[in-house]
Design a protein around this motif. Structure first.
Motif, PDB file in Angstrom:
ATOM      1  N   ARG A  40       0.939  -1.239  -0.030  1.00 30.11           N
ATOM      2  CA  ARG A  40      -0.157   0.006   0.106  1.00 30.11           C
ATOM      3  C   ARG A  40       0.986   1.123   0.069  1.00 30.11           C
ATOM      4  N   VAL A  41       1.978   1.173   0.746  1.00 27.91           N
ATOM      5  CA  VAL A  41       2.774   2.249   0.904  1.00 27.91           C
ATOM      6  C   VAL A  41       3.529   2.677  -0.393  1.00 27.91           C
ATOM      7  N   LEU A  42       4.193   1.583  -0.814  1.00 28.20           N
ATOM      8  CA  LEU A  42       5.073   1.686  -1.965  1.00 28.20           C
ATOM      9  C   LEU A  42       4.098   2.074  -3.517  1.00 28.20           C
ATOM     10  N   PHE A  43       2.826   1.418  -3.595  1.00 27.71           N
ATOM     11  CA  PHE A  43       2.208   1.529  -4.882  1.00 27.71           C
ATOM     12  C   PHE A  43       1.007   2.810  -4.607  1.00 27.71           C
ATOM     13  N   LYS A  44       1.002   3.576  -3.567  1.00 31.27           N
ATOM     14  CA  LYS A  44      -0.021   4.631  -3.273  1.00 31.27           C
ATOM     15  C   LYS A  44      -1.325   4.159  -3.107  1.00 31.27           C
ATOM     16  N   GLN A  99       6.742   4.416  11.026  1.00 33.04           N
ATOM     17  CA  GLN A  99       6.399   5.604  11.161  1.00 33.04           C
ATOM     18  C   GLN A  99       6.923   6.576  10.122  1.00 33.04           C
ATOM     19  N   LEU A 100       8.200   6.407   9.883  1.00 31.51           N
ATOM     20  CA  LEU A 100       9.043   7.333   9.096  1.00 31.51           C
ATOM     21  C   LEU A 100       8.265   7.191   7.660  1.00 31.51           C
ATOM     22  N   LEU A 101       8.251   5.923   7.273  1.00 31.31           N
ATOM     23  CA  LEU A 101       7.539   5.659   5.773  1.00 31.31           C
ATOM     24  C   LEU A 101       6.305   6.102   5.837  1.00 31.31           C
ATOM     25  N   PHE A 102       5.398   6.011   6.889  1.00 26.30           N
ATOM     26  CA  PHE A 102       3.759   6.773   6.464  1.00 26.30           C
ATOM     27  C   PHE A 102       4.179   7.947   6.641  1.00 26.30           C
ATOM     28  N   ILE A 104       6.257   9.992   5.195  1.00 24.51           N
ATOM     29  CA  ILE A 104       7.078  10.668   3.830  1.00 24.51           C
ATOM     30  C   ILE A 104       6.394  10.024   2.828  1.00 24.51           C
ATOM     31  N   LYS A 105       5.768   8.815   2.708  1.00 17.62           N
ATOM     32  CA  LYS A 105       5.459   8.347   1.693  1.00 17.62           C
ATOM     33  C   LYS A 105       3.808   8.254   1.379  1.00 17.62           C
ATOM     34  N   PHE A 106       3.161   7.846   2.251  1.00 14.92           N
ATOM     35  CA  PHE A 106       1.774   7.469   1.970  1.00 14.92           C
ATOM     36  C   PHE A 106       1.299   7.349   3.429  1.00 14.92           C
ATOM     37  N   LYS A 107       0.029   8.042   3.693  1.00 16.74           N
ATOM     38  CA  LYS A 107      -0.728   8.058   5.012  1.00 16.74           C
ATOM     39  C   LYS A 107      -1.946   7.309   4.949  1.00 16.74           C
ATOM     40  N   PRO A 108      -2.144   5.745   5.492  1.00 18.50           N
ATOM     41  CA  PRO A 108      -3.226   5.066   5.286  1.00 18.50           C
ATOM     42  C   PRO A 108      -4.164   5.516   6.026  1.00 18.50           C
ATOM     43  N   ALA A 109      -5.377   6.054   5.440  1.00 21.56           N
ATOM     44  CA  ALA A 109      -6.340   6.448   6.632  1.00 21.56           C
ATOM     45  C   ALA A 109      -6.950   5.248   7.060  1.00 21.56           C
ATOM     46  N   THR A 110      -6.944   4.257   6.521  1.00 24.64           N
ATOM     47  CA  THR A 110      -7.795   2.902   7.104  1.00 24.64           C
ATOM     48  C   THR A 110      -7.012   2.216   8.333  1.00 24.64           C
TER      49      THR A 110
END
Length: 138
Positions: A40-44, A99-102, A104-110
């Motif tokens: 999810r993070v890598l592929f937006k 936490q760093l990955l979330f 700077i890359k993608f903030k998963p709302a769910t």
């Protein structure tokens, strides 16, 4: 430990760690599986299965195994204490990495991050105890 042993130990430890996350996901009905969220993070946010997340998860596991081997140099030969200490250290590092990955890359709302981070602590304890079990030849 030779590199083939590192790969095998990492594979087994990472599979059991991820299996722990699958079990917790089933119990609490909240997806806490690391490769899923890495995709999810890598592929937006796209939910398609991509093997790159699993590969990165195993590569990260190699790093965590080398950290475990490094930390063992400073600890007594005690399976339970070492598993707890190393598992907690690696869990905290894992949480910081996510936490760093979330951020700077993608903030998963769910994603319920608090649940995810508690799961990461448990999963890293599983990783640590599994690796130590193999290393100590128990």
């Amino acid at each position: 430990m030779d590199f083939a042993s590192v790969l095998l130990t990492t594979f087994i430890s990472t599979v059991l760690m991820t299996a722990f996350s699958y079990v917790i996901t089933l119990i609490f009905q909240i997806n806490l599986v690391e490769p899923y969220w890495l995709n999810r993070v890598l592929f937006k946010g796209k939910q398609n299965f991509k093997p790159v997340a699993w590969i990165l998860h195993f590569i990260t596991g190699i790093g965590f195994l080398y950290l475990l081997l490094f930390l063992l140099q400073f600890l007594e030969n005690n399976f339970l204490i070492n598993g707890l200490i190393i598992g907690m250290i690696e869990g905290i590092i894992g949480i910081a990495m996510w936490q760093l990955l979330f951020s700077i890359k993608f903030k998963p709302a769910t994603l319920k991050k608090r649940w995810y981070y508690f799961n990461l602590l448990g999963a890293h304890l599983v990783f640590s105890f599994t690796a130590l079990y193999i290393i100590y030849g128990l």
